[in-house]
Write a protein that holds these residues in place. Structure first.
Motif, PDB file in Angstrom:
ATOM      1  N   HIS A  68      28.142  10.636   3.515  1.00 13.93           N
ATOM      2  CA  HIS A  68      28.959  10.187   2.389  1.00 13.93           C
ATOM      3  C   HIS A  68      28.189  10.348   1.083  1.00 13.93           C
ATOM      4  CE1 HIS A  68      32.154   7.991   0.384  1.00 13.93           C
ATOM      5  NE2 HIS A  68      31.240   7.227  -0.171  1.00 13.93           N
ATOM      6  N   GLY A  69      26.928   9.954   1.092  1.00 10.85           N
ATOM      7  CA  GLY A  69      26.095  10.118  -0.093  1.00 10.85           C
ATOM      8  C   GLY A  69      25.811  11.575  -0.395  1.00 10.85           C
ATOM      9  N   ALA A  70      25.578  12.382   0.642  1.00 10.33           N
ATOM     10  CA  ALA A  70      25.291  13.809   0.457  1.00 10.33           C
ATOM     11  C   ALA A  70      26.481  14.532  -0.168  1.00 10.33           C
ATOM     12  CB  ALA A  70      24.913  14.446   1.792  1.00 10.33           C
ATOM     13  N   ALA A  71      27.678  14.101   0.154  1.00 10.66           N
ATOM     14  CA  ALA A  71      28.864  14.711  -0.452  1.00 10.66           C
ATOM     15  C   ALA A  71      28.841  14.510  -1.961  1.00 10.66           C
ATOM     16  CB  ALA A  71      30.131  14.112   0.148  1.00 10.66           C
ATOM     17  N   SER A  72      28.413  13.346  -2.402  1.00  7.69           N
ATOM     18  CA  SER A  72      28.390  13.054  -3.832  1.00  7.69           C
ATOM     19  C   SER A  72      27.213  13.698  -4.542  1.00  7.69           C
ATOM     20  CB  SER A  72      28.336  11.539  -4.056  1.00  7.69           C
ATOM     21  OG  SER A  72      29.484  10.929  -3.527  1.00  7.69           O
ATOM     22  N   VAL A  73      26.066  13.773  -3.884  1.00  4.39           N
ATOM     23  CA  VAL A  73      24.862  14.318  -4.520  1.00  4.39           C
ATOM     24  C   VAL A  73      24.841  15.844  -4.461  1.00  4.39           C
ATOM     25  CG1 VAL A  73      22.340  14.415  -4.411  1.00  4.39           C
ATOM     26  CG2 VAL A  73      23.497  12.240  -4.096  1.00  4.39           C
ATOM     27  N   PHE A  74      25.196  16.409  -3.304  1.00  5.49           N
ATOM     28  CA  PHE A  74      25.069  17.849  -3.094  1.00  5.49           C
ATOM     29  C   PHE A  74      26.394  18.607  -3.099  1.00  5.49           C
ATOM     30  CE2 PHE A  74      21.526  15.872  -0.641  1.00  5.49           C
ATOM     31  CZ  PHE A  74      20.517  16.204  -1.529  1.00  5.49           C
ATOM     32  N   GLY A  75      27.515  17.897  -3.133  1.00  4.83           N
ATOM     33  CA  GLY A  75      28.824  18.546  -3.164  1.00  4.83           C
ATOM     34  C   GLY A  75      29.258  19.137  -1.832  1.00  4.83           C
ATOM     35  N   ILE A  76      28.643  18.714  -0.735  1.00  5.07           N
ATOM     36  CA  ILE A  76      29.031  19.226   0.582  1.00  5.07           C
ATOM     37  C   ILE A  76      30.188  18.401   1.134  1.00  5.07           C
ATOM     38  CG2 ILE A  76      26.713  20.087   1.067  1.00  5.07           C
ATOM     39  CD1 ILE A  76      26.329  17.653   2.915  1.00  5.07           C
ATOM     40  N   LEU A  77      30.827  18.905   2.169  1.00  5.19           N
ATOM     41  CA  LEU A  77      31.892  18.172   2.873  1.00  5.19           C
ATOM     42  C   LEU A  77      33.000  17.689   1.934  1.00  5.19           C
ATOM     43  CD1 LEU A  77      29.559  16.073   5.181  1.00  5.19           C
ATOM     44  CD2 LEU A  77      30.755  18.169   5.787  1.00  5.19           C
ATOM     45  N   GLY A  78      33.357  18.503   0.985  1.00  7.45           N
ATOM     46  CA  GLY A  78      34.431  18.140   0.070  1.00  7.45           C
ATOM     47  C   GLY A  78      33.961  17.582  -1.251  1.00  7.45           C
ATOM     48  N   GLY A  79      32.692  17.279  -1.368  1.00  4.55           N
ATOM     49  CA  GLY A  79      32.139  16.798  -2.629  1.00  4.55           C
ATOM     50  C   GLY A  79      32.473  15.354  -2.918  1.00  4.55           C
ATOM     51  N   ALA A  80      32.081  14.929  -4.101  1.00  2.00           N
ATOM     52  CA  ALA A  80      32.290  13.548  -4.529  1.00  2.00           C
ATOM     53  C   ALA A  80      33.773  13.287  -4.758  1.00  2.00           C
ATOM     54  CB  ALA A  80      31.508  13.284  -5.809  1.00  2.00           C
ATOM     55  N   ALA A  81      34.187  12.073  -4.500  1.00  2.17           N
ATOM     56  CA  ALA A  81      35.584  11.681  -4.700  1.00  2.17           C
ATOM     57  C   ALA A  81      35.967  11.859  -6.167  1.00  2.17           C
ATOM     58  CB  ALA A  81      35.780  10.232  -4.284  1.00  2.17           C
ATOM     59  N   GLY A  82      37.097  12.489  -6.394  1.00  2.00           N
ATOM     60  CA  GLY A  82      37.600  12.674  -7.741  1.00  2.00           C
ATOM     61  C   GLY A  82      36.975  13.815  -8.522  1.00  2.00           C
ATOM     62  N   THR A  83      36.185  14.680  -7.846  1.00  2.00           N
ATOM     63  CA  THR A  83      35.527  15.780  -8.563  1.00  2.00           C
ATOM     64  C   THR A  83      35.967  17.150  -8.072  1.00  2.00           C
ATOM     65  OG1 THR A  83      33.653  15.835  -7.041  1.00  2.00           O
ATOM     66  CG2 THR A  83      33.443  14.403  -8.980  1.00  2.00           C
ATOM     67  N   ASN A  84      36.957  17.222  -7.212  1.00  2.00           N
ATOM     68  CA  ASN A  84      37.427  18.496  -6.648  1.00  2.00           C
ATOM     69  C   ASN A  84      36.296  19.313  -6.029  1.00  2.00           C
ATOM     70  OD1 ASN A  84      40.134  18.086  -7.234  1.00  2.00           O
ATOM     71  ND2 ASN A  84      39.918  18.914  -9.296  1.00  2.00           N
ATOM     72  N   GLY A  85      35.524  18.668  -5.183  1.00  2.00           N
ATOM     73  CA  GLY A  85      34.453  19.363  -4.474  1.00  2.00           C
ATOM     74  C   GLY A  85      33.146  19.422  -5.225  1.00  2.00           C
ATOM     75  N   GLY A  86      33.062  18.754  -6.353  1.00  3.25           N
ATOM     76  CA  GLY A  86      31.843  18.783  -7.154  1.00  3.25           C
ATOM     77  C   GLY A  86      30.887  17.664  -6.818  1.00  3.25           C
ATOM     78  N   THR A  87      29.899  17.518  -7.661  1.00  5.37           N
ATOM     79  CA  THR A  87      28.896  16.474  -7.487  1.00  5.37           C
ATOM     80  C   THR A  87      28.992  15.487  -8.646  1.00  5.37           C
ATOM     81  OG1 THR A  87      27.226  17.717  -8.715  1.00  5.37           O
ATOM     82  CG2 THR A  87      27.318  18.068  -6.338  1.00  5.37           C
ATOM     83  N   LEU A  88      28.343  14.353  -8.459  1.00  2.93           N
ATOM     84  CA  LEU A  88      28.245  13.394  -9.553  1.00  2.93           C
ATOM     85  C   LEU A  88      27.150  13.862 -10.500  1.00  2.93           C
ATOM     86  CD1 LEU A  88      28.382  10.072  -7.496  1.00  2.93           C
ATOM     87  CD2 LEU A  88      30.214  11.095  -8.833  1.00  2.93           C
ATOM     88  N   ASP A  89      27.320  13.617 -11.772  1.00  2.00           N
ATOM     89  CA  ASP A  89      26.294  13.981 -12.742  1.00  2.00           C
ATOM     90  C   ASP A  89      25.023  13.184 -12.463  1.00  2.00           C
ATOM     91  OD1 ASP A  89      27.968  15.769 -14.048  1.00  2.00           O
ATOM     92  OD2 ASP A  89      28.709  14.242 -15.439  1.00  2.00           O
ATOM     93  N   SER A  90      23.912  13.879 -12.457  1.00  3.26           N
ATOM     94  CA  SER A  90      22.625  13.267 -12.149  1.00  3.26           C
ATOM     95  C   SER A  90      22.319  12.121 -13.112  1.00  3.26           C
ATOM     96  CB  SER A  90      21.533  14.331 -12.237  1.00  3.26           C
ATOM     97  OG  SER A  90      20.298  13.774 -11.902  1.00  3.26           O
ATOM     98  N   GLY A  91      21.940  10.989 -12.539  1.00  2.58           N
ATOM     99  CA  GLY A  91      21.542   9.833 -13.331  1.00  2.58           C
ATOM    100  C   GLY A  91      22.663   8.945 -13.815  1.00  2.58           C
TER     101      GLY A  91
END
Length: 151
Positions: A27-50
């Motif tokens: 779940h965390g890797a999806a948000s940090v690295f954009g894998i497995l569909g990426g972060a929620a609400g980012t269309n497969g993207g990642t969260l901005d660092s920091g």
């Protein structure tokens, strides 16, 4: 029947730890690295660092989830993970509504309680904690307590 179930308890706990830790880390890797569909609400993207608190929560999820999955520093990692999910529940979900099904906080609540359980039970079977504990116990025994080897 109870004796059989009790004898399997460390193995069931070890499998529980592996599954919960792996799902949390992914779940965390999806948000940090954009894998497995990426972060929620980012269309497969990642969260901005920091960015607070999402990116930091995702890093905690990756690190603590990986440690719990491996059974390495399980109690400390589970304590951190449990606290982060309790924070997420009360700061993000609870203001929306009272119950978890109403506010979308079921995953946060369940992860928080699952990790809190691991704080008290430890890693169970298959964990690196047990391997290192066994090694240190063998090294710390005085020579007089060691079993002699028969020739």
């Amino acid at each position: 029947m109870t004796e059989r179930l009790n004898s399997a308890q460390p193995y069931a706990l070890g499998l529980f730890r592996v599954v919960v830790g792996l799902v949390f880390a992914l779940h965390g890797a999806a948000s940090v690295f954009g894998i497995l569909g990426g972060a929620a609400g980012t269309n497969g993207g990642t969260l901005d660092s920091g960015t607070w608190p999402g990116w930091y929560a995702a890093v905690i999820q990756v690190v603590a989830g990986t440690l719990v999955t491996l059974g390495l520093g399980t109690r400390a990692a589970a304590f951190l993970a449990s606290g982060s999910m309790a924070y997420a529940y009360f700061k993000v979900h609870a203001p929306i509504g009272l119950g978890p099904s109403e506010n979308g906080g079921e995953p946060a609540a369940l992860f928080s309680w699952a990790f809190l359980l691991l704080v008290f039970t430890g890693s169970g079977a298959f964990g690196l904690d047990r391997l290192f504990a066994r090694r240190s116990a063998t090294r710390s025994r005085p020579a007089t307590e060691k079993t002699p080897v028969a020739a």
